[in-house]
Design a protein around this motif. Structure first.
Motif: not given
Length: 243
Positions: A102-106
């Motif tokens: 998820l990267r950016n969401t995290l």
């Protein structure tokens, strides 16, 4: 990871919700929980344990680091919960891989959650002054003398209010891939439509968090509240009977 529907097309009901809807969420959470209670309790303990390790193990900056990293662990908890409910498997390793993807969401979830903590620190500053707030930020042992128990309860309980801005926002971002701004706007609309059961949820959460300061065993009730929030999301956007 389950994607309930296109986030641009999914619309939650616009009719007012009765207060008893909160009991429905609790019932759904309880039916899920009682199937494998030890595993569900162990899962919801994970974010708290990570927070404790970071705050104790990281000198000076442990509290700040925990407020950024623990929300990411909570995202993993949410993904694992959804995965178990829908597929019948906890599969924590798979949930971890999906979470990391998820990267950016995290990062966004961590920053939004940190804003709640910032408000709590500002309240602590107002209640006990700047030096006491700095002790709180650094987990200094002297924090116990700087704040009364009532002040600690007030600071902790206050976090439940701004956290309502994330009630539906986070699961919509994490489980449905909805952009943060759209998810937050939808959450605000639902706070108006569902103010009755959501107010009950807020009051219960606040009472348990405040009570935990005086009766630590209430932690056993505070931690599983996240499952009630999960079922509120499912009931609103993806009713189980249609899953």
């Amino acid at each position: 990871m389950h994607i309930a529907s296109s986030p641009a097309l999914s619309q939650a009901p616009r009719q007012p919700w009765p207060a008893r809807r909160f009991l429905h969420w609790c019932g759904q959470a309880w039916r899920m929980f009682r199937a494998v209670p030890l595993r569900w309790m162990a899962l919801c303990l994970c974010p708290m344990l990570v927070e404790a390790v970071l705050q104790v193990g990281v000198p000076v900056a442990g509290v700040v680091v925990s407020k950024l990293l623990v929300p990411m662990v909570s995202v993993w908890w949410l993904v694992t919960t959804d995965q178990r409910v829908r597929s019948g498997r906890f599969a924590m390793g798979l949930a971890l891989r999906r979470t990391l993807a998820l990267r950016n969401t995290l990062i966004l979830v961590a920053l939004m959650s940190a804003c709640v903590f910032v408000l709590q620190v500002l309240l602590a500053w107002g209640l006990a002054g700047g030096p006491a707030a700095r002790l709180l930020l650094t987990a200094d042992p002297g924090v116990g003398q700087a704040f009364s128990r009532a002040q600690v309860a007030c600071v902790l309980g206050s976090g439940t209010i701004p956290a309502m801005l994330l009630f539906f926002t986070v699961p919509r971002m994490v489980l449905d891939g909805m952009p943060a701004g759209m998810a937050l706007g939808e959450n605000l609309r639902l706070l108006r439509t569902g103010w009755r059961p959501l107010t009950v949820s807020l009051l219960v959460s606040c009472a348990l968090v405040v009570g935990f300061v005086y009766q630590p065993w209430l932690l056993l009730l505070v931690l599983p509240l996240g499952y009630v929030g999960y079922w509120a999301y499912r009931d609103t956007f993806d009713p189980p009977q249609h899953a």
